[in-house]
Scaffold this motif. Sequence first.
Motif, mmCIF file in Angstrom:
data_model
loop_
_atom_site.group_PDB
_atom_site.id
_atom_site.type_symbol
_atom_site.label_atom_id
_atom_site.label_comp_id
_atom_site.label_asym_id
_atom_site.label_seq_id
_atom_site.Cartn_x
_atom_site.Cartn_y
_atom_site.Cartn_z
ATOM 1 N N ALA A 233 0.947 -1.225 -0.216
ATOM 2 C CA ALA A 233 0.146 0.230 -0.088
ATOM 3 C C ALA A 233 0.707 1.192 0.021
ATOM 4 C CB ALA A 233 -1.076 -0.089 1.220
ATOM 5 N N LEU A 234 1.892 1.188 0.797
ATOM 6 C CA LEU A 234 2.687 2.312 0.905
ATOM 7 C C LEU A 234 3.547 2.529 -0.400
ATOM 8 C CD1 LEU A 234 3.811 2.268 4.750
ATOM 9 C CD2 LEU A 234 2.337 3.958 3.631
ATOM 10 N N ALA A 235 4.097 1.460 -0.822
ATOM 11 C CA ALA A 235 5.057 1.401 -2.012
ATOM 12 C C ALA A 235 4.350 1.871 -3.207
ATOM 13 C CB ALA A 235 5.680 0.157 -2.273
ATOM 14 N N SER A 236 3.002 1.387 -3.409
ATOM 15 C CA SER A 236 2.241 1.953 -4.391
ATOM 16 C C SER A 236 1.502 3.143 -4.228
ATOM 17 C CB SER A 236 1.154 0.901 -5.004
ATOM 18 O OG SER A 236 0.385 0.522 -3.809
ATOM 19 N N TRP A 237 1.492 3.502 -3.255
ATOM 20 C CA TRP A 237 0.762 4.747 -2.784
ATOM 21 C C TRP A 237 -0.752 4.560 -3.014
ATOM 22 C CZ3 TRP A 237 1.843 7.379 1.279
ATOM 23 C CH2 TRP A 237 1.276 8.655 1.511
ATOM 24 N N PHE A 238 -1.251 3.470 -2.239
ATOM 25 C CA PHE A 238 -2.602 3.277 -2.343
ATOM 26 C C PHE A 238 -3.246 3.256 -3.876
ATOM 27 C CE2 PHE A 238 -1.705 5.106 1.765
ATOM 28 C CZ PHE A 238 -2.031 4.290 2.533
ATOM 29 N N GLY A 239 -2.254 2.505 -4.626
ATOM 30 C CA GLY A 239 -2.783 2.113 -6.142
ATOM 31 C C GLY A 239 -2.497 3.445 -7.030
ATOM 32 N N ASP A 240 -1.792 4.511 -6.646
ATOM 33 C CA ASP A 240 -1.793 5.708 -7.563
ATOM 34 C C ASP A 240 -0.392 5.146 -8.486
ATOM 35 O OD1 ASP A 240 -3.666 6.996 -6.767
ATOM 36 O OD2 ASP A 240 -2.637 8.354 -5.367
ATOM 37 N N ASN A 241 0.440 4.475 -7.896
ATOM 38 C CA ASN A 241 1.689 3.973 -8.556
ATOM 39 C C ASN A 241 1.465 2.853 -9.731
ATOM 40 O OD1 ASN A 241 4.215 3.119 -9.586
ATOM 41 N ND2 ASN A 241 5.328 3.252 -7.722
ATOM 42 N N LEU A 242 0.977 3.159 -10.846
ATOM 43 C CA LEU A 242 0.436 2.284 -11.643
ATOM 44 C C LEU A 242 1.283 1.065 -12.269
ATOM 45 C CD1 LEU A 242 -2.283 4.307 -13.830
ATOM 46 C CD2 LEU A 242 -2.686 2.537 -11.856
#
Length: 289
Positions: free
Chosen positions: A102-111
């Motif tokens: 979740a943190l690495a993808s910033w809750f899905g924003d890092n596609l």
Amino acid sequence: MSPVAALRLPLAEDLGAFVALLQRLGVPHRVSEESGEQVLWVPDETLALRVRELYAEYPAGIVGSERLQLADPAGSAGSAVLARLLSLPVTALVLLATFAVALASWFGDNLQLVSWLTFTDFRVAGDYAYFLPLADSLAAGQWWRPFSPMLVHFGVLHLAMNSLWFWELGRRIEWRQGSLMLLGLTLLYSLVSNVAQYVFGGPAIFGGLSGVLYGLLGHCWLFQRLAPNPHFRLPPGVVGMMLIWLLVCLSGLIGALGFGEIANAAHVGGLLVGCVTGVLGGLLARRQR
């Protein structure tokens, strides 16, 4: 640290009150069924000795206002939390992996990162996402895709709710049936719910622990009906509330209100396979008794 068997008792003996006592004392533990016995596990031999002494004196728990302290009085609250997490390694590992993604993808924003964890790989061009065949990804050695969507969450609330429910349900199974069983069930429910969503919903970006949670719920619910045990006893109304929420999601109301699309096929698939494993596990436990 390897868990230590503090008690081995017949299945007919009710450990409910004593387990409740350990919970009030903050003692990390779990209970499993092995070879026709119920086994109470704790993190180390020192704590196991104290638990045996406590059980010899208070097998039916504590009545009244009497107070006991079983853990080391010099220990801190942080040590108690760590000991509990170590006694529930799979529950802790799944939650840790979920938070990390979740943190690495910033809750899905890092596609770009999300595309490595979704059921089918995709590429974004402008306002469109183009999905690659799953067979191509599997042929390229991306074997994790049927399972990894459970780690992807879209928003803080999505993560918080799913994490709380996984802690509530996952630890019950790990306490009673062991870490390997919880790991196997989690992977099974993730696989079935993700495949169901792909089959009925088509290629899309979906994720979350919800399908796994409905599997855990169905497992605990029907296992408890067939082979009652304090660890699988859910608070009143929990099953009804979750089933009502499932019906609300299936009605399309959530999407119509603008809260986003719900992976309904994943929820239903997880619940169905969870009910199957709950019935099988409950019947086996009942037969052993």
